[in-house]
Scaffold this active site. Structure first.
Site, PDB file in Angstrom:
ATOM      1  N   ASP A   1       0.855  -1.188   0.000  1.00 30.05           N
ATOM      2  CA  ASP A   1       0.000   0.000   0.000  1.00 30.05           C
ATOM      3  C   ASP A   1       0.887   1.233   0.000  1.00 30.05           C
ATOM      4  O   ASP A   1       1.733   1.384   0.883  1.00 30.05           O
ATOM      5  CB  ASP A   1      -0.892   0.019   1.253  1.00 30.05           C
TER       6      ASP A   1
ATOM      7  N   ASP B   1     -14.475  -5.734  -5.243  1.00 29.09           N
ATOM      8  CA  ASP B   1     -14.707  -5.789  -3.801  1.00 29.09           C
ATOM      9  C   ASP B   1     -16.096  -6.385  -3.594  1.00 29.09           C
ATOM     10  O   ASP B   1     -17.082  -5.835  -4.092  1.00 29.09           O
ATOM     11  CB  ASP B   1     -14.665  -4.379  -3.191  1.00 29.09           C
TER      12      ASP B   1
END
Lengths: 200, 265
Positions: free
Chosen positions: B11, B130
């Site tokens: 990330d 997602d």
């Protein structure tokens, strides 16, 4: 100096950076005379076979590439660059290749996921300086839908199993081609580039 | 036969690591390139950079990151997080990444998938989903998942299995399935979600969300029919090394790319 031939078929930066990483000088070139002046020639490439041959022809690059190989200067085709070394391809119609190696480019048989994308094993069939220090069964990173069918057994240097056993490394003399991306195959791939730059 | 892939996810924000930087004494903790090199050495088959930069210079920052990675790490990598336009995809691919991963933008403008695949090939376009598990419908025993965006906050009304098929029809060459229910729990991937999507589409599935250890990866790569397992925390915080995970998988007959020693000097 290693000349990486730019003929509008994909990103060549990774290949150049990989050579730099192993301490070799490599320049991205696009003019015939730059190939004439090179000690070693690399032909990378992604995309369609027919487009690639058209681009090489338009840029006047076919003759200098064939000449470099005929003079025994080390040559390395990568991915589409390997396929272009063969006589012909059946990708989207019939196309003539550089005809350095006898044989043709074929589509993977039905039943396999195409393109093949990922890490697969190469079984070494014949010893060559290109593979010095590369263990048999090493994994390399592949992205392709077509494979080369060699007409000469001697030209098959390494094979890979993807539904069929096909030539993933081919070559004759000091002209070699690899179906995988050595510039994305970690140490095994870098070792091949290093061998090409220093020992072939 | 293709090896099953282990993919650490990094990330990043403004070109720096997001995870755990504040708690580390290591001065390189914030540098994604240093972390990428570590994962490369440990045997990662691929890397995913998930960029959460929210500034106007996002594209330049991502472009710079991609260039730096491709100069120093010689394995395939994917960039995702806020990839919205054709120009975003181009920046990522031309900078030297193998794939651009597209999530919310595909919900708003599905044509982005088609356009990306036509320009750069399906192998360069990853559809990222997602998904949240929803209660069984009345008179049905079929589990269902809904596609959500904005980190799970916004429901889209789309069925995840149908959306997976549409993304592939539009040209996505790979799908990442991120289970919002499992994400961050370390209780294992959503095996059923992965296996059901894998049976519906013929592109590789990357399982994401819920990795707690090698046994979770084994489950999703075997029973879950996934081609790759993605994880962030367990690798980042040295809970497991990629080598340990691969050893565990190899002992159970999963084809993985082993670590080899090659002298590059």
């Amino acid at each position: 100096m290693i000349a990486i031939v730019n003929y509008g078929m994909g990103n060549l930066r990774s290949v150049q950076k990989a050579f730099e990483h192993i301490g070799a000088k490599a320049a991205i070139v696009h003019r015939p005379e730059e190939i004439d002046n090179a000690d070693r020639v690399v032909l990378p490439g992604v995309g369609a076979f027919g487009d690639a041959m058209d681009n090489l022809k338009t840029a006047g690059l076919i003759a200098p590439i064939v000449k470099a190989i005929a003079e025994g200067r080390p040559f390395l085709g990568i991915c589409l660059g390997l396929q272009l070394m063969f006589a012909e391809s059946e990708e989207m119609g019939q196309h003539k290749g550089l005809d350095i190696l006898p044989g043709g480019v074929r589509r993977f048989p039905k039943g396999q996921r195409v393109p093949q994308i990922g890490w697969n094993k190469v079984r070494i069939q014949r010893e060559t300086a290109l593979l010095d220090g590369v263990p048999d069964g090493s994994y390399f990173y592949f992205v392709h839908s077509f494979y080369v069918a060699s007409k000469r057994d001697d030209d098959v240097i390494g094979t890979t199993d993807y539904g069929i056993d096909y030539a993933s490394i081919a070559g004759s003399g000091r002209a070699f081609g690899v179906q995988f991306h050595p510039e994305k195959s970690q140490d095994a791939g870098l070792k091949i580039l290093k061998n090409f730059a220093e020992h072939v | 036969m293709l090896a099953k892939r282990i993919i650490p996810c990094l990330d990043v924000k403004n070109g720096r690591n997001v995870r755990g930087v504040r708690f580390s004494a290591d001065k390189d903790a914030g540098d994604p390139i240093a972390l990428a090199r570590r994962y490369d050495k440990e045997g990662a088959d691929e890397l995913v950079f998930y960029d959460i930069t929210a500034s106007a210079e996002k594209r330049e920052i991502v472009g710079e990151l991609v260039r730096r990675v491709s100069e120093e790490v010689f394995i395939p990598f994917t960039v995702g997080g806020g990839v919205r336009t054709y120009r975003d995809i181009r920046t990522i691919i031309e900078g030297g990444a193998e794939k651009a991963s597209i999530n919310s933008a595909a919900i708003h403008t599905p044509e982005i998938i088609t356009q990306g695949a036509e320009s750069f090939g399906s192998q360069a376009i990853v559809g990222s989903i997602d998904a949240i598990r929803r209660p069984l419908s009345d008179c049905s025993s079929e589990p269902r998942w809904e596609v959500v965006i904005n980190g799970g906050r916004t429901p889209t009304g789309k069925d995840a299995l149908e959306w997976a098929e549409e993304l592939v029809d539009r040209g996505a060459g790979e799908l990442v399935l991120n289970s919002i229910d499992a994400d961050g729990t370390k209780a294992g991937y959503d095996i059923e979600l992965n296996s059901m999507v894998a049976e519906r589409v013929d592109v590789p599935i990357v399982a994401s969300g819920g990795a707690g250890g090698p046994e979770d990866m084994y489950a999703v790569l075997s029973k879950g029919k996934a081609s790759a397992a993605l994880a962030a925390s367990i690798f980042h915080y040295h809970q497991y090394s990629i080598f340990e995970v691969k050893t565990y998988l190899a002992e159970r007959g999963v084809p993985v790319r082993p670590k080899i020693e090659i002298d590059l000097t």
